[in-house]
Design a protein around this motif. Structure first.
Motif: not given
Length: 482
Positions: A397-420
């Protein structure tokens, strides 16, 4: 909140016995990652077709990335509420229809809007494909399956520019979006026929979507992404205002989640040291990997004087190595346990970043390839181990949201890497007009960027070691997944 045992209100899901179920999830990840990279090469052609300036056309890429970043946690939560298979199927249909709309777009605003819709579908594919892994493979094979997902992501990233270039030379830019339509349709049928169906909903107040939490989280992620992407890395009043708005929206999100009867994210879950460490290290690693894609096209062309074709060929070395190392990395996780492979991967990345800072200036192309040959396998080792450590103990019952958080951390890292990291590179070069900089200045910028990258990954390694020592008795960190 602990993720070491299933929720007592959550039924044990059936497990698929068909190998095609894993293929369906792998293709879903491939489609989402292909959407990230395939449009970049077509931007000049799209700008010419619509007679639009670059700062407008770049939203064809940004709309997709922002939609994924904003929606990925919500997509995962919807899977937890409505059923993972059901939402994954809906995401595939949305992705496919949006791709068709992209290819048929008569104007640039419609194309950008269609790309945003495609990004929403991609958010579902990324979140739910990882969430369904445990329903498609036995526990002792989870690491290998996670490695396969990393491989498919790398294939999509590597295939995008080359496939896009071939299609541009033939049918034109419309084809780069239309090419995924038949694959999306076939994979939708494959998901419907092979993924086991079960009701993932929890029979309590959590079986609702947190509207206010979703709104505030989307606002926080959207303002952060805009703050670090607009202005080409400069810190202007608009960026500062967006950062302040992001901080305020995060505060409102936390307040709403604490009071919500059905929160989007259980904030208590972040007290799990292993989960929080996994998300932070994932963010750090994604930031550094994006830096290689931002910095080295400039370094190889301006400092080493290579032509565009050779630069493109050399830049494929990293993705190709990631493809090769993906499944073997997952197999090692299954055999040796997540902690050993996670530490090995991060240590290899520290060496790879240090080598990137030093070797290309001494040994040219060979130095770059040698450094990437250390960094890319290290990245895949880390990804397989970290994804397994985070997703294995999560209840259904929590796999979807935890998977979403895992992918979110990656995407935020990609955006931060490109900019910062791009800003750090510009600072090291000493001028914003990098194309006109001297080769030695470009080399200095590269040194500066990957010295910082080395410190970032070394910090991630130290954090992982500290977490391992504090959680030394927990199975996901210590032992193989047998």
């Amino acid at each position: 909140m602990s993720f070491n045992s299933p929720s007592p209100t959550t039924p044990t899901p059936p497990r698929s016995t068909s190998p095609w179920a894993l293929v369906a999830l792998a293709v879903s990840m491939l489609l989402a990652s292909l959407g990230v990279s395939i449009a970049n090469v077509a931007l000049p052609a799209i700008a010419e077709a619509f007679d639009a300036p670059f700062h407008t056309v770049q939203w064809v890429v940004l709309a997709y990335l922002l939609a994924i970043t904003i929606m990925i946690v919500t997509a995962g939560r919807l899977g937890d509420i409505l059923g993972h298979k059901r939402v994954l199927t809906g995401g595939l249909i949305l992705f496919t229809l949006a791709s068709l709309l992209c290819g048929a777009s008569p104007t640039l605003p419609i194309l950008i809007a269609a790309r945003a819709l495609q990004g929403v579908g991609a958010a579902v594919l990324m979140a739910l494909s990882l969430a369904l892994i445990r329903d498609t493979v036995p526990p002792e094979k989870i690491g290998t399956a996670m490695g396969l997902m990393g491989t498919m992501s790398a294939i999509g990233t590597a295939l995008g520019p080359s496939l896009g270039g071939l299609l541009l030379a033939g049918p034109g830019w419309h084809a780069i979006f239309l090419i995924v339509v038949p694959l999306g349709l076939v994979n939708t049928v494959l998901v419907l026929r092979t993924i086991p169906a079960h009701d993932a909903r929890v029979k309590d107040t959590r079986s609702r979507l947190d509207g206010w939490g979703t709104l505030f989280l989307a606002g926080a992620l959207g303002t952060y992404a805009l703050a670090v992407t607009i202005g080409n890395g400069t810190l202007e009043w608009l960026n500062i205002g967006l950062i302040i708005a992001c901080a305020i929206t995060i505060g409102l999100f936390i307040r709403v989640e604490k009071a919500a009867s059905a929160p989007l994210i259980e904030l208590s879950a972040l007290r799990d040291l292993s989960l929080t460490t996994g998300l932070i290290t994932n963010f750090c690693v994604a930031t550094v990997m994006m830096a290689t894609l931002v910095v080295f096209p400039f370094y190889l062309s301006l400092a080493l004087g290579l032509n565009a074709a050779l630069v493109g060929l050399i830049l494929t070395v990293g993705p190709v190595l990631s493809v090769i190392c993906g499944v073997p990395s997952g197999w090692l996780v299954d055999q040796l346990g997540v902690s050993r492979i996670m530490f090995l991967g991060l240590f290899a990345m520290v060496l790879g970043c240090l080598a990137l800072a030093l070797m290309p200036t001494e040994f040219g192309i060979i130095g770059y390839i040698a450094a990437i040959a250390v960094l890319s396998p290290g990245y895949q080792l880390f990804q397989s181990a970290n994804n397994t450590a985070i997703m294995s103990p999560v209840p259904t019952d929590q796999r979807g949201v935890i998977s979403g958080m895992l992918n979110l951390s990656r995407n935020l890292g990609l955006i931060t890497g490109a900019a910062v990291m791009g800003t750090i590179f510009t600072y090291g070069v000493g001028r914003s007009d990098i194309v006109k900089a001297a080769p030695t200045a470009v080399a200095t910028g590269m040194h500066t960027t990957f010295a910082v990258a080395t410190l970032i990954i070394a910090s991630a390694l130290c954090l992982a070691i500290i977490t391992y020592k504090r959680a030394s008795g927990r199975v996901p960190l210590e032992t193989p997944q047998h």
